[in-house]
Write an enzyme that holds these catalytic residues in place. Structure first.
Site, PDB file in Angstrom:
ATOM      1  N   GLN A  94      -7.947   7.127  -6.962  1.00 38.53           N
ATOM      2  CA  GLN A  94      -8.743   7.790  -5.860  1.00 38.53           C
ATOM      3  C   GLN A  94      -9.813   8.571  -6.335  1.00 38.53           C
ATOM      4  OE1 GLN A  94      -6.557  10.891  -3.822  1.00 38.53           O
ATOM      5  NE2 GLN A  94      -6.775   9.785  -1.872  1.00 38.53           N
ATOM      6  N   TYR A 147     -10.508  18.029   2.497  1.00 36.96           N
ATOM      7  CA  TYR A 147     -11.758  18.052   1.497  1.00 36.96           C
ATOM      8  C   TYR A 147     -12.956  17.595   1.989  1.00 36.96           C
ATOM      9  CZ  TYR A 147      -7.064  18.870  -0.657  1.00 36.96           C
ATOM     10  OH  TYR A 147      -5.909  19.580  -1.263  1.00 36.96           O
ATOM     11  N   LEU A 179       6.898   9.895   4.828  1.00 36.04           N
ATOM     12  CA  LEU A 179       8.391   9.972   5.036  1.00 36.04           C
ATOM     13  C   LEU A 179       8.909   8.494   5.219  1.00 36.04           C
ATOM     14  CD1 LEU A 179       9.235  13.089   6.687  1.00 36.04           C
ATOM     15  CD2 LEU A 179       9.779  12.511   4.377  1.00 36.04           C
ATOM     16  N   GLY A 222       5.439   7.823  -1.479  1.00 35.53           N
ATOM     17  CA  GLY A 222       5.117   8.887  -2.375  1.00 35.53           C
ATOM     18  C   GLY A 222       6.165   9.563  -3.091  1.00 35.53           C
ATOM     19  N   ARG A 223       6.660  10.715  -2.146  1.00 39.81           N
ATOM     20  CA  ARG A 223       7.815  11.594  -2.939  1.00 39.81           C
ATOM     21  C   ARG A 223       9.078  10.890  -3.243  1.00 39.81           C
ATOM     22  NH1 ARG A 223       6.867  15.896   1.712  1.00 39.81           N
ATOM     23  NH2 ARG A 223       6.395  13.948   2.833  1.00 39.81           N
ATOM     24  N   ARG A 233      -8.950   6.605   2.384  1.00 40.46           N
ATOM     25  CA  ARG A 233      -7.930   7.551   3.248  1.00 40.46           C
ATOM     26  C   ARG A 233      -8.493   8.507   4.320  1.00 40.46           C
ATOM     27  NH1 ARG A 233      -2.502  10.387   0.539  1.00 40.46           N
ATOM     28  NH2 ARG A 233      -1.659   8.500   1.012  1.00 40.46           N
ATOM     29  N   PRO A 277      -1.769   8.272  -4.173  1.00 38.66           N
ATOM     30  CA  PRO A 277      -2.310   9.157  -5.147  1.00 38.66           C
ATOM     31  C   PRO A 277      -1.444  10.303  -5.021  1.00 38.66           C
ATOM     32  CG  PRO A 277      -3.908   8.908  -3.153  1.00 38.66           C
ATOM     33  CD  PRO A 277      -2.801   7.635  -3.156  1.00 38.66           C
TER      34      PRO A 277
HETATM   35  C1  LIG Z   1       2.635  15.975  -5.736  1.00 35.49           C
HETATM   36  C2  LIG Z   1       1.824  15.290  -4.518  1.00 35.49           C
HETATM   37  C3  LIG Z   1       0.445  15.353  -4.981  1.00 35.49           C
HETATM   38  C4  LIG Z   1      -0.355  14.623  -3.976  1.00 35.49           C
HETATM   39  N1  LIG Z   1      -1.817  14.411  -4.178  1.00 35.49           N
HETATM   40  C5  LIG Z   1      -2.560  13.711  -3.473  1.00 35.49           C
HETATM   41  C6  LIG Z   1      -3.800  13.148  -3.862  1.00 35.49           C
HETATM   42  O1  LIG Z   1      -4.041  13.386  -5.163  1.00 35.49           O
HETATM   43  N2  LIG Z   1      -4.499  12.741  -3.093  1.00 35.49           N
HETATM   44  C7  LIG Z   1      -4.024  12.269  -1.604  1.00 35.49           C
HETATM   45  O2  LIG Z   1      -4.737  11.665  -1.033  1.00 35.49           O
HETATM   46  N3  LIG Z   1      -2.807  12.758  -1.343  1.00 35.49           N
HETATM   47  C8  LIG Z   1      -2.005  13.378  -2.100  1.00 35.49           C
HETATM   48  N4  LIG Z   1      -0.657  13.695  -1.871  1.00 35.49           N
HETATM   49  C9  LIG Z   1      -0.100  13.081  -0.650  1.00 35.49           C
HETATM   50  C10 LIG Z   1       0.529  11.892  -0.867  1.00 35.49           C
HETATM   51  O3  LIG Z   1      -0.117  10.808  -1.134  1.00 35.49           O
HETATM   52  C11 LIG Z   1       1.206  11.315   0.458  1.00 35.49           C
HETATM   53  O4  LIG Z   1       0.332  11.081   1.208  1.00 35.49           O
HETATM   54  C12 LIG Z   1       2.358  12.311   0.804  1.00 35.49           C
HETATM   55  O5  LIG Z   1       3.122  12.930   0.079  1.00 35.49           O
HETATM   56  C13 LIG Z   1       2.953  11.616   2.273  1.00 35.49           C
HETATM   57  O6  LIG Z   1       3.956  10.698   1.741  1.00 35.49           O
HETATM   58  P1  LIG Z   1       5.473  10.740   1.240  1.00 35.49           P
HETATM   59  O7  LIG Z   1       6.075  11.384   2.464  1.00 35.49           O
HETATM   60  O8  LIG Z   1       6.052   9.305   0.972  1.00 35.49           O
HETATM   61  O9  LIG Z   1       5.716  11.750  -0.017  1.00 35.49           O
HETATM   62  C14 LIG Z   1       0.134  14.220  -2.766  1.00 35.49           C
HETATM   63  C15 LIG Z   1       1.538  14.379  -2.517  1.00 35.49           C
HETATM   64  C16 LIG Z   1       2.205  15.153  -3.337  1.00 35.49           C
HETATM   65  C17 LIG Z   1       3.804  15.116  -3.084  1.00 35.49           C
END
Ligand SMILES: Cc1cc2nc3c(=O)[nH]c(=O)nc-3n(C[C@H](O)[C@H](O)[C@H](O)COP(=O)(O)O)c2cc1C
Length: 388
Positions: free
Chosen positions: A101, A188, A308, A330-331, A236, A25
């Protein structure tokens, strides 16, 4: 051609993911009065078309008070079902599964979008229901000195909120989602109940660990009442929050949640303080993977690793070492929505373009048959491969 775990299917209850790649998400802060826009269709759509097995739509709020920003998605009324179904239908047309989510921002509600300041929102005449949007929490304790003190929920309001999560699950099912994830992380509302720092209630929802777990357990029970047996349920957690809650607590909770019908723990961290995630530890590749490994091993439940994870071989290694069952990217998938295709090429998976719809896959496959575009490294090495 390589046999990989990353590109092997996985069945959970009655639902089969075509591969282990999940788009976690990610808030877009782009909803209008809780409704998704074309942006959301494009956003979820491009990840589905990029070949991920499961695309989880961002934290979508079970009540108006739970909205983090003016741009949060909502699911607190039946009027949201049809517009959410539009996203679901498009994701599924691309042969991906659609997840959502469910969330509530608790004391971190009513905030600015991250790129507009990332803190409490200032009162504005543009927000008609400002007072109805008052942040609520288990106790009247601010997130930090720069955040407002939330209003402590009455006991009857906690009970109503449990019902609201159940109704949100019903709507998610009616909208056609395949997978549901409960947001119990990142400081949250659900996490606030778990945290002895944020939750100082004296009723049955506060105090002992058992009492602090009561809210998430009741929410899970309410959700499972409406979420069909054949559909997977993820939760989560901030497995480690560096403020009193750690892996040993998460293992105990995961064991209980498993009995209540949770299939996967999505293993994240931090968020209950401003210093998150994983205060004091270096943020590096796989930084949350050890948390996933611990939950998987000690709670005997499927896990998703996130944080990451950027490279295909990195993801494959996590699966091979049995540190997780699913990989969330994610990113990096914001950077490259075609990440699954790219990872398949780099891992030497047979038919790397089979994961994507024919609108892309057919052309890339025919080009590959002529020897172009299959070497993932450089133009020079690709050229050498092609020429005699
Ligand atoms: C733009 C953005 C929005 C996010 N929104 C949510 C969210 O709605 N719910 C959630 O549990 N985590 C959210 N996250 C966290 C991501 O789901 C993920 O856990 C986090 O970016 C780490 O993973 P990554 O290193 O692959 O980006 C968000 C992250 C980013 C970058």
């Amino acid at each position: 051609m390589a046999d990989t775990l990353l590109f092997s299917p996985m069945t959970i209850r009655g639902i089969t993911l075509k591969n282990r790649i999940v788009v976690p998400p990610m808030h877009q802060y782009s909803a209008v009065k809780g409704f998704p826009t074309d942006w959301h269709l494009m956003n979820a759509g491009k990840f589905a078309a990029g070949g991920a097995g499961l695309v989880i739509v961002e934290s979508t709020k079970v009540e108006r008070r739970g909205c983090g920003t003016v741009g949060d998605l909502g699911i607190w009324d039946d009027k949201f079902i049809a517009p959410l179904n539009r996203l679901v239908a498009f994701i599924k047309q691309q042969n991906a599964l659609a997840g959502i989510q469910l969330g509530h921002s608790g004391r971190k509600a009513r905030a600015t979008r991250p790129w507009e300041g990332d803190g409490p929102l200032q009162r504005s005449p543009d927000i008609e229901d400002w007072d109805d949007w008052t942040p609520v929490a288990p106790s009247a304790i601010a997130h930090s000195a720069r955040w407002p003190v939330p209003r402590a929920l009455e006991r009857s309001e906690v009970k109503d909120l449990v019902l609201a999560w159940g109704q949100a699950a019903r709507r998610a099912n009616e909208a056609g989602f395949d997978v549901l994830e409960l947001h119990g992380a990142h400081g949250y509302l659900v996490h606030e109940f778990l945290s002895e720092r944020a939750n100082q209630r004296t009723d049955e929802y506060g105090g002992s660990e058992e009492n602090r777990m009561r809210f998430i357990i009741e929410v899970t029970e309410a959700v499972r009442t409406y979420w069909p047996d054949h559909k997977p349920l993820f939760v989560r957690l901030s497995v480690e929050d560096n403020a009193g809650w750690g892996p040993e607590h998460s293992v105990r909770l995961a064991k209980i949640l498993k009995v209540k019908g949770v299939d996967v723990i999505d293993c994240s961290s931090g968020g209950i303080t401003d210093m998150a995630p994983i205060l004091g530890k270096e943020i590096k590749y796989n930084y949350q993977v050890p948390l996933s490994e611990q939950i998987r091993r000690h709670a005997d439940i499927l896990t998703m690793a996130v944080g990451l994870i950027i490279h295909g071989d990195q993801a494959e290694q996590i699966l091979r070492e049995k540190q997780a069952d699913l990989i969330a990217v994610g990113r990096e998938i914001l950077n490259n929505p075609n990440w699954p295709m790219d990872a398949a090429l780099k891992l030497g998976v047979e038919g790397p373009f089979r994961n994507v719809p024919p609108q892309f896959g057919y052309w890339l496959g025919t080009r590959a048959k002529r020897g172009f575009g299959t070497n993932p490294s450089t133009w020079q090495s690709g050229l050498q491969e092609r020429l005699p």
